[in-house]
Design a protein around this motif. Structure first.
Motif, PDB file in Angstrom:
ATOM      1  N   PHE A  87      10.947  17.668 -26.182  1.00 53.48           N
ATOM      2  CA  PHE A  87      10.171  17.323 -27.368  1.00 53.48           C
ATOM      3  C   PHE A  87       9.766  15.860 -27.290  1.00 53.48           C
ATOM      4  O   PHE A  87      10.280  15.098 -26.470  1.00 53.48           O
ATOM      5  N   THR A  88       8.850  15.473 -28.172  1.00 56.13           N
ATOM      6  CA  THR A  88       8.328  14.115 -28.182  1.00 56.13           C
ATOM      7  C   THR A  88       8.974  13.303 -29.296  1.00 56.13           C
ATOM      8  O   THR A  88       8.979  13.735 -30.453  1.00 56.13           O
ATOM      9  N   ALA A  89       9.533  12.159 -28.953  1.00 55.24           N
ATOM     10  CA  ALA A  89      10.000  11.187 -29.946  1.00 55.24           C
ATOM     11  C   ALA A  89       8.862  10.208 -30.217  1.00 55.24           C
ATOM     12  O   ALA A  89       8.076   9.888 -29.320  1.00 55.24           O
ATOM     13  N   GLN A  90       8.786   9.735 -31.458  1.00 52.47           N
ATOM     14  CA  GLN A  90       7.673   8.871 -31.831  1.00 52.47           C
ATOM     15  C   GLN A  90       8.043   8.070 -33.066  1.00 52.47           C
ATOM     16  O   GLN A  90       8.722   8.584 -33.965  1.00 52.47           O
ATOM     17  N   THR A  91       7.616   6.818 -33.136  1.00 46.63           N
ATOM     18  CA  THR A  91       7.853   6.008 -34.334  1.00 46.63           C
ATOM     19  C   THR A  91       6.883   6.457 -35.430  1.00 46.63           C
ATOM     20  O   THR A  91       5.687   6.236 -35.322  1.00 46.63           O
ATOM     21  N   VAL A 131      12.120  21.361 -33.324  1.00 45.37           N
ATOM     22  CA  VAL A 131      13.216  21.339 -32.356  1.00 45.37           C
ATOM     23  C   VAL A 131      14.230  22.436 -32.678  1.00 45.37           C
ATOM     24  O   VAL A 131      14.722  23.131 -31.782  1.00 45.37           O
ATOM     25  N   GLY A 132      14.535  22.634 -33.962  1.00 48.83           N
ATOM     26  CA  GLY A 132      15.448  23.718 -34.346  1.00 48.83           C
ATOM     27  C   GLY A 132      14.875  25.082 -34.022  1.00 48.83           C
ATOM     28  O   GLY A 132      15.594  25.988 -33.576  1.00 48.83           O
ATOM     29  N   THR A 133      13.578  25.253 -34.235  1.00 49.95           N
ATOM     30  CA  THR A 133      12.910  26.510 -33.885  1.00 49.95           C
ATOM     31  C   THR A 133      13.038  26.793 -32.392  1.00 49.95           C
ATOM     32  O   THR A 133      13.389  27.907 -31.977  1.00 49.95           O
ATOM     33  N   ALA A 160       6.644  22.843 -28.148  1.00 49.92           N
ATOM     34  CA  ALA A 160       6.790  24.136 -27.470  1.00 49.92           C
ATOM     35  C   ALA A 160       6.125  24.087 -26.092  1.00 49.92           C
ATOM     36  O   ALA A 160       6.682  24.562 -25.089  1.00 49.92           O
ATOM     37  N   ALA A 161       4.922  23.489 -26.032  1.00 53.83           N
ATOM     38  CA  ALA A 161       4.233  23.370 -24.748  1.00 53.83           C
ATOM     39  C   ALA A 161       5.024  22.493 -23.787  1.00 53.83           C
ATOM     40  O   ALA A 161       5.150  22.799 -22.590  1.00 53.83           O
ATOM     41  N   LEU A 162       5.585  21.388 -24.299  1.00 56.31           N
ATOM     42  CA  LEU A 162       6.377  20.475 -23.474  1.00 56.31           C
ATOM     43  C   LEU A 162       7.605  21.182 -22.907  1.00 56.31           C
ATOM     44  O   LEU A 162       8.056  20.896 -21.798  1.00 56.31           O
TER      45      LEU A 162
END
Length: 289
Positions: A87-91, A131-133, A160-162
């Protein structure tokens, strides 16, 4: 009634490094961030935190503020991993970084509940960035992911794609969670498990107003209609409100009494790497069989 603590332990891509004096220092992959943390009443282990960025809160009560960057951080985000999920983390403007790491023990618990169930199907309400999904979908669970924010659902699809799961059996829905659950009940739908993380206050895609203390009992009652004698769990988390875990426990106990099973409640916490102390983050209640 005895309260339990679910503890989020550090993993390769996330850790609570230090905390104290109303702030916390966390690592998200290669980057470090400081965020406000009112429950960190103690002194930190170290005075030198050296973060890439810090979130400076505003003066209002709605969580305003801004990020102050000390080093370059990709504004579009950077990839992280939890077990099989990428998943992507982002500010974000809301001080979060795109997911809630204290939910990791909940993801594992839900996986355990549906292990061995034939073709399980679960519902994630207020699903945020998914993320839970995906934690359940990676184990073959068919998922229905609901969030009122189109931007959040788009981010969930991106995660999901990542994770290489663009074709996973997930229905991604931009919808008002309370209205969706009520409709599902009228349709006679049922689920093996339900995860819900309602906000304190929010608006649906058509401007519907949500206030947690007012809307939660009816939402739980509608969720009850989606559970039957074969269902395995309902997990409820609540952040940043003046409610008790004991109150949530009694709400579920009464609403789900006819299903049997077990109702429990407690706190979520994250273990600090510097000293091993526990930083509380949220309260929860759950029903399981």
């Amino acid at each position: 009634m005895s309260l339990k603590t679910l503890i989020g332990e550090p993993w390769e891509d996330y850790g609570l490094v230090d905390s104290g004096h109303g702030r916390k220092l966390e690592r998200y992959g290669r980057h470090r961030f400081i965020r406000p943390e009112p429950q960190a009443l103690w002194a930190p282990a170290s005075a030198d935190w050296g973060a890439d960025a810090e979130f400076l809160p505003g003066s209002d009560e709605e969580g305003g503020g801004r990020w102050q960057f000390n080093r370059e951080v990709p504004r579009a985000g950077w990839p992280l991993r939890w077990e099989e999920v990428r998943f992507t983390a982002q500010t974000t403007p809301f001080r979060h970084l795109g997911f809630f790491p204290d939910m990791a023990p909940v993801w594992r618990w839900m996986r355990e509940r549906v292990a061995g169930v034939e073709a399980p199907e679960c519902l994630n309400l207020f699903g945020y960035t998914g993320v839970g999904t995906l934690a359940l979908a990676t184990k073959g669970v068919r998922m229905v992911h609901v969030d009122a924010s189109k931007k959040s659902v788009e981010a969930a699809r991106g995660n999901a794609a990542l994770s290489g799961m663009s074709d996973a059996p997930v229905r991604w829905l931009v919808d008002d969670a309370a209205k969706f659950v009520a409709r599902e009940g009228r349709r006679g739908r049922r689920y093996d498990g339900i995860l819900l993380d309602p906000p304190k206050y929010g608006r649906g895609p058509e401007g519907e107003v949500w206030k947690l203390e007012e809307g939660l009992p009816a939402l739980i009652a509608d969720c009850r209609r989606l559970l039957d004698e074969r269902s395995r769990f309902l997990f409820l988390t609540v952040y940043a409100v003046r409610l008790s875990a004991l109150a949530l426990e009694e709400l579920l106990r009464q609403a789900l009494a006819e299903l049997g099973g077990t109702v429990e409640a407690g706190e979520l916490a994250v273990r600090e790497e510097a000293r091993g102390l526990l930083l509380p983050t949220a309260i929860w209640a759950r029903w399981s069989r």
